[in-house]
Design a protein around this motif. Structure first.
Motif, PDB file in Angstrom:
ATOM      1  N   VAL A 129       0.820  -1.202   0.000  1.00 23.19           N
ATOM      2  CA  VAL A 129       0.000   0.000   0.000  1.00 23.19           C
ATOM      3  C   VAL A 129       0.859   1.259   0.000  1.00 23.19           C
ATOM      4  O   VAL A 129       0.530   2.254  -0.654  1.00 23.19           O
ATOM      5  CB  VAL A 129      -0.978  -0.013   1.195  1.00 23.19           C
ATOM      6  CG1 VAL A 129      -0.222   0.067   2.519  1.00 23.19           C
ATOM      7  CG2 VAL A 129      -1.989   1.129   1.080  1.00 23.19           C
ATOM      8  N   GLY A 130       2.002   1.203   0.699  1.00 22.87           N
ATOM      9  CA  GLY A 130       2.887   2.365   0.714  1.00 22.87           C
ATOM     10  C   GLY A 130       3.483   2.649  -0.655  1.00 22.87           C
ATOM     11  O   GLY A 130       3.585   3.805  -1.074  1.00 22.87           O
ATOM     12  N   ARG A 131       3.861   1.571  -1.359  1.00 19.51           N
ATOM     13  CA  ARG A 131       4.450   1.752  -2.688  1.00 19.51           C
ATOM     14  C   ARG A 131       3.409   2.261  -3.680  1.00 19.51           C
ATOM     15  O   ARG A 131       3.693   3.137  -4.502  1.00 19.51           O
ATOM     16  CB  ARG A 131       5.028   0.413  -3.166  1.00 19.51           C
ATOM     17  CG  ARG A 131       5.671   0.456  -4.549  1.00 19.51           C
ATOM     18  CD  ARG A 131       6.824   1.438  -4.602  1.00 19.51           C
ATOM     19  NE  ARG A 131       7.510   1.381  -5.875  1.00 19.51           N
ATOM     20  CZ  ARG A 131       8.224   2.390  -6.391  1.00 19.51           C
ATOM     21  NH1 ARG A 131       8.332   3.539  -5.719  1.00 19.51           N
ATOM     22  NH2 ARG A 131       8.825   2.254  -7.542  1.00 19.51           N
ATOM     23  N   VAL A 132       2.204   1.751  -3.602  1.00 19.16           N
ATOM     24  CA  VAL A 132       1.133   2.217  -4.488  1.00 19.16           C
ATOM     25  C   VAL A 132       0.830   3.689  -4.223  1.00 19.16           C
ATOM     26  O   VAL A 132       0.660   4.476  -5.159  1.00 19.16           O
ATOM     27  CB  VAL A 132      -0.129   1.355  -4.297  1.00 19.16           C
ATOM     28  CG1 VAL A 132      -1.326   1.981  -5.013  1.00 19.16           C
ATOM     29  CG2 VAL A 132       0.116  -0.057  -4.808  1.00 19.16           C
ATOM     30  N   ALA A 133       0.787   4.067  -2.949  1.00 15.98           N
ATOM     31  CA  ALA A 133       0.525   5.467  -2.606  1.00 15.98           C
ATOM     32  C   ALA A 133       1.616   6.370  -3.181  1.00 15.98           C
ATOM     33  O   ALA A 133       1.333   7.447  -3.712  1.00 15.98           O
ATOM     34  CB  ALA A 133       0.439   5.626  -1.090  1.00 15.98           C
ATOM     35  N   VAL A 164      -1.796   7.210   1.841  1.00 14.94           N
ATOM     36  CA  VAL A 164      -2.202   5.879   2.273  1.00 14.94           C
ATOM     37  C   VAL A 164      -3.623   5.924   2.833  1.00 14.94           C
ATOM     38  O   VAL A 164      -4.415   5.001   2.631  1.00 14.94           O
ATOM     39  CB  VAL A 164      -1.213   5.325   3.317  1.00 14.94           C
ATOM     40  CG1 VAL A 164      -1.745   4.046   3.954  1.00 14.94           C
ATOM     41  CG2 VAL A 164       0.157   5.090   2.690  1.00 14.94           C
ATOM     42  N   ARG A 165      -3.957   7.031   3.497  1.00 10.51           N
ATOM     43  CA  ARG A 165      -5.308   7.188   4.039  1.00 10.51           C
ATOM     44  C   ARG A 165      -6.347   7.120   2.920  1.00 10.51           C
ATOM     45  O   ARG A 165      -7.415   6.514   3.086  1.00 10.51           O
ATOM     46  CB  ARG A 165      -5.419   8.509   4.793  1.00 10.51           C
ATOM     47  CG  ARG A 165      -6.838   8.835   5.218  1.00 10.51           C
ATOM     48  CD  ARG A 165      -6.931  10.163   5.943  1.00 10.51           C
ATOM     49  NE  ARG A 165      -6.489  10.032   7.326  1.00 10.51           N
ATOM     50  CZ  ARG A 165      -6.571  11.024   8.217  1.00 10.51           C
ATOM     51  NH1 ARG A 165      -7.051  12.201   7.840  1.00 10.51           N
ATOM     52  NH2 ARG A 165      -6.158  10.851   9.454  1.00 10.51           N
ATOM     53  N   THR A 166      -6.042   7.737   1.769  1.00  8.90           N
ATOM     54  CA  THR A 166      -6.964   7.694   0.632  1.00  8.90           C
ATOM     55  C   THR A 166      -7.182   6.260   0.175  1.00  8.90           C
ATOM     56  O   THR A 166      -8.319   5.834  -0.083  1.00  8.90           O
ATOM     57  CB  THR A 166      -6.418   8.542  -0.530  1.00  8.90           C
ATOM     58  OG1 THR A 166      -6.394   9.918  -0.133  1.00  8.90           O
ATOM     59  CG2 THR A 166      -7.289   8.395  -1.775  1.00  8.90           C
ATOM     60  N   LEU A 167      -6.092   5.498   0.085  1.00 10.12           N
ATOM     61  CA  LEU A 167      -6.213   4.102  -0.342  1.00 10.12           C
ATOM     62  C   LEU A 167      -7.006   3.283   0.665  1.00 10.12           C
ATOM     63  O   LEU A 167      -7.796   2.416   0.283  1.00 10.12           O
ATOM     64  CB  LEU A 167      -4.826   3.501  -0.554  1.00 10.12           C
ATOM     65  CG  LEU A 167      -3.994   4.141  -1.677  1.00 10.12           C
ATOM     66  CD1 LEU A 167      -2.630   3.474  -1.762  1.00 10.12           C
ATOM     67  CD2 LEU A 167      -4.718   4.047  -3.019  1.00 10.12           C
ATOM     68  N   HIS A 168      -6.800   3.551   1.937  1.00 10.40           N
ATOM     69  CA  HIS A 168      -7.580   2.868   2.969  1.00 10.40           C
ATOM     70  C   HIS A 168      -9.073   3.186   2.809  1.00 10.40           C
ATOM     71  O   HIS A 168      -9.928   2.298   2.947  1.00 10.40           O
ATOM     72  CB  HIS A 168      -7.108   3.295   4.360  1.00 10.40           C
ATOM     73  CG  HIS A 168      -5.779   2.711   4.737  1.00 10.40           C
ATOM     74  ND1 HIS A 168      -5.154   3.005   5.933  1.00 10.40           N
ATOM     75  CD2 HIS A 168      -4.953   1.860   4.077  1.00 10.40           C
ATOM     76  CE1 HIS A 168      -4.006   2.355   5.993  1.00 10.40           C
ATOM     77  NE2 HIS A 168      -3.857   1.667   4.875  1.00 10.40           N
ATOM     78  N   HIS A 169      -9.370   4.458   2.510  1.00  7.66           N
ATOM     79  CA  HIS A 169     -10.765   4.862   2.348  1.00  7.66           C
ATOM     80  C   HIS A 169     -11.395   4.162   1.151  1.00  7.66           C
ATOM     81  O   HIS A 169     -12.537   3.667   1.220  1.00  7.66           O
ATOM     82  CB  HIS A 169     -10.852   6.379   2.181  1.00  7.66           C
ATOM     83  CG  HIS A 169     -12.245   6.889   1.975  1.00  7.66           C
ATOM     84  ND1 HIS A 169     -13.248   6.721   2.902  1.00  7.66           N
ATOM     85  CD2 HIS A 169     -12.810   7.565   0.925  1.00  7.66           C
ATOM     86  CE1 HIS A 169     -14.370   7.270   2.462  1.00  7.66           C
ATOM     87  NE2 HIS A 169     -14.128   7.779   1.257  1.00  7.66           N
ATOM     88  N   TYR A 177      -0.525  -6.153   6.000  1.00 12.92           N
ATOM     89  CA  TYR A 177      -0.747  -4.917   5.252  1.00 12.92           C
ATOM     90  C   TYR A 177      -1.383  -5.208   3.889  1.00 12.92           C
ATOM     91  O   TYR A 177      -1.199  -6.292   3.324  1.00 12.92           O
ATOM     92  CB  TYR A 177       0.573  -4.171   5.054  1.00 12.92           C
ATOM     93  CG  TYR A 177       1.185  -3.671   6.336  1.00 12.92           C
ATOM     94  CD1 TYR A 177       0.607  -2.622   7.038  1.00 12.92           C
ATOM     95  CD2 TYR A 177       2.346  -4.257   6.840  1.00 12.92           C
ATOM     96  CE1 TYR A 177       1.167  -2.172   8.232  1.00 12.92           C
ATOM     97  CE2 TYR A 177       2.912  -3.819   8.030  1.00 12.92           C
ATOM     98  CZ  TYR A 177       2.316  -2.764   8.720  1.00 12.92           C
ATOM     99  OH  TYR A 177       2.865  -2.333   9.892  1.00 12.92           O
ATOM    100  N   ARG A 178      -2.110  -4.229   3.386  1.00 11.33           N
ATOM    101  CA  ARG A 178      -2.754  -4.367   2.091  1.00 11.33           C
ATOM    102  C   ARG A 178      -1.697  -4.556   0.993  1.00 11.33           C
ATOM    103  O   ARG A 178      -0.655  -3.889   1.013  1.00 11.33           O
ATOM    104  CB  ARG A 178      -3.607  -3.125   1.783  1.00 11.33           C
ATOM    105  CG  ARG A 178      -4.801  -2.952   2.715  1.00 11.33           C
ATOM    106  CD  ARG A 178      -5.408  -1.567   2.542  1.00 11.33           C
ATOM    107  NE  ARG A 178      -6.652  -1.400   3.296  1.00 11.33           N
ATOM    108  CZ  ARG A 178      -6.723  -1.048   4.568  1.00 11.33           C
ATOM    109  NH1 ARG A 178      -5.597  -0.855   5.266  1.00 11.33           N
ATOM    110  NH2 ARG A 178      -7.893  -0.918   5.172  1.00 11.33           N
ATOM    111  N   ALA A 179      -2.015  -5.401  -0.009  1.00  9.39           N
ATOM    112  CA  ALA A 179      -1.118  -5.633  -1.144  1.00  9.39           C
ATOM    113  C   ALA A 179      -1.932  -5.661  -2.422  1.00  9.39           C
ATOM    114  O   ALA A 179      -3.006  -6.289  -2.480  1.00  9.39           O
ATOM    115  CB  ALA A 179      -0.352  -6.953  -0.969  1.00  9.39           C
ATOM    116  N   TYR A 180      -1.451  -4.971  -3.443  1.00 10.38           N
ATOM    117  CA  TYR A 180      -2.213  -4.747  -4.672  1.00 10.38           C
ATOM    118  C   TYR A 180      -1.658  -5.576  -5.819  1.00 10.38           C
ATOM    119  O   TYR A 180      -0.470  -5.494  -6.149  1.00 10.38           O
ATOM    120  CB  TYR A 180      -2.178  -3.265  -5.057  1.00 10.38           C
ATOM    121  CG  TYR A 180      -2.924  -2.367  -4.094  1.00 10.38           C
ATOM    122  CD1 TYR A 180      -4.176  -1.863  -4.409  1.00 10.38           C
ATOM    123  CD2 TYR A 180      -2.367  -2.033  -2.850  1.00 10.38           C
ATOM    124  CE1 TYR A 180      -4.876  -1.047  -3.524  1.00 10.38           C
ATOM    125  CE2 TYR A 180      -3.055  -1.218  -1.958  1.00 10.38           C
ATOM    126  CZ  TYR A 180      -4.306  -0.725  -2.299  1.00 10.38           C
ATOM    127  OH  TYR A 180      -4.991   0.068  -1.426  1.00 10.38           O
TER     128      TYR A 180
END
Length: 371
Positions: free
Chosen positions: A7-11, A18-23, A40-43
């Motif tokens: 999630v950090g790399r995607v952000a 990261v908050r946007t991706l969580h939302h 952690y989330r993984a895309y």
């Protein structure tokens, strides 16, 4: 095993928090399909593709609910989304170009000591700017009945007709069952009440089954398509007959055929460079080619329409309804208009074009492809 991005790399790559991706995950808009060993989330690749579409629509101003409806549409794949995003971005680019032209005109006026009216100053940044320019299209790009007659005759006995790149609906036959396709939201919004139903799609990816229509038509639009050959093949796929109105810029000396490109706007040559020739277009669908003459009093204000009325090109609303003028840029436009302002009154235009004065119709390279 499929590669996943954290999630950090995607952000970081998408330039969002990261908050946007969580939302997006919490509301079901973009839900990553995996978790890391630490939870952690993984895309996956498909997740990233969906996120790209969401961010594209978001940055064009769409609301999250609208975006959810768009990306969840089962009839639209990734390629169709890219074409749609491209069309919307082109609209946005044209708005920006219109604004730049308006600012340039005001700067010129101020340099000459002319103060623009408050109403004009507000139009530079207000919504009225593009609405005013857009309104020029239906005002000047009307159906020319003599050209329409040739197009409708070429449709033969077709009862169901697909109009691809339909714009505001000119040249749609009134006595047939028409379905329109238009990627531009601006153009779709200008279609009159009672016009044929219009689908938001591109020529290269038509959302219809094979042989769905008796005929498909495309009027003065192929030059706007990202891949004209692919688009024409799509028309051939969905219809038993294809009729295309386009322009031949392939023959030697075509730049000298029309006085506007020859004497005032040579930059047009750069706009057609790299386009498929009209012969290639015809070959792609097995079409025969017919010349289309332009009447001297043509009602449709396309680029060549005023070949015997040079003063018309001095009108702002006439130029704004033709994409060429925006695409050549404000400097070339100003130069051409300044020269045109002088030559008809001085007699120079008539001296250069003595053969045109007595013509009722001119052959300037317009072609009808019929397959």
């Amino acid at each position: 095993m499929e590669e996943h991005l954290t999630v950090g790399r995607v952000a970081e790559l998408a330039d969002v928090s990261v908050r946007t991706l969580h939302h997006y995950d919490e509301i079901g808009l973009v839900q990553p399909s995996a978790r890391t060993s630490a939870g952690y989330r993984a895309y996956a690749a498909a997740d990233v593709e969906r996120l790209r579409e969401v961010l594209g629509y978001r940055r064009l101003g769409f609301g999250l609910r609208e975006i959810a409806d768009l990306v969840d549409d089962p009839t639209t794949d990734a390629v169709a989304h890219l074409h749609r995003l491209r069309g919307l971005l082109v609209d946005q680019r044209d708005r920006a170009a219109a604004m730049v032209n308006a600012i340039d005109r005001e700067l010129e006026a101020r340099a000459m000591g002319i103060t623009t009216k408050p109403e004009e100053q507000l139009k530079v940044f207000g919504a009225q700017l593009y609405e005013a320019i857009g309104s020029a299209y239906p005002a000047t790009r009307r159906t020319e009945p003599r050209i329409a007659a040739k197009v409708w005759e070429a449709l033969g006995d077709a009862r169901t007709v697909l109009n691809v790149g339909a714009g505001t609906g000119s040249y749609e036959p009134p006595d047939r069952d028409v379905t329109a396709v238009e990627p531009s939201a601006v153009m779709r919004a200008q279609r009159p009440a009672g016009a044929a139903p219009c689908v938001a799609a591109t020529a290269e990816s038509l959302p219809f089954d094979d042989q769905s229509f008796d005929a498909a038509m495309a009027f003065s639009t192929v030059h706007h398509w990202q891949d004209p050959i692919a688009g024409l093949r799509e028309l051939r796929r969905v219809a038993r007959r294809v009729v295309v109105f386009t322009h031949d810029a392939s023959e030697p000396g075509w730049r000298d055929r029309f006085w506007l490109t020859r004497d005032y706007l040579p930059e047009v040559a750069g706009l057609v460079a790299g386009r498929p020739s009209v012969d290639r277009l015809a070959d792609a669908i097995g079409a025969r080619m017919e010349p289309v003459l332009i009447p001297w009093d043509c009602a449709d204000g396309f680029f060549e329409a005023y070949w015997r009325r040079p003063e018309a090109y001095l009108e702002e609303h006439v130029r704004r309804a033709v994409s060429v003028w925006t695409r050549v840029g404000p400097q070339a436009e100003r130069r051409a208009v300044n020269r045109l302002r002088e030559d008809p009154s001085s007699g120079r235009w008539a001296e250069r074009n003595p053969d045109l004065v007595g013509l009722d119709a001119a052959e300037l390279g317009l072609r009808l492809l019929v397959a």
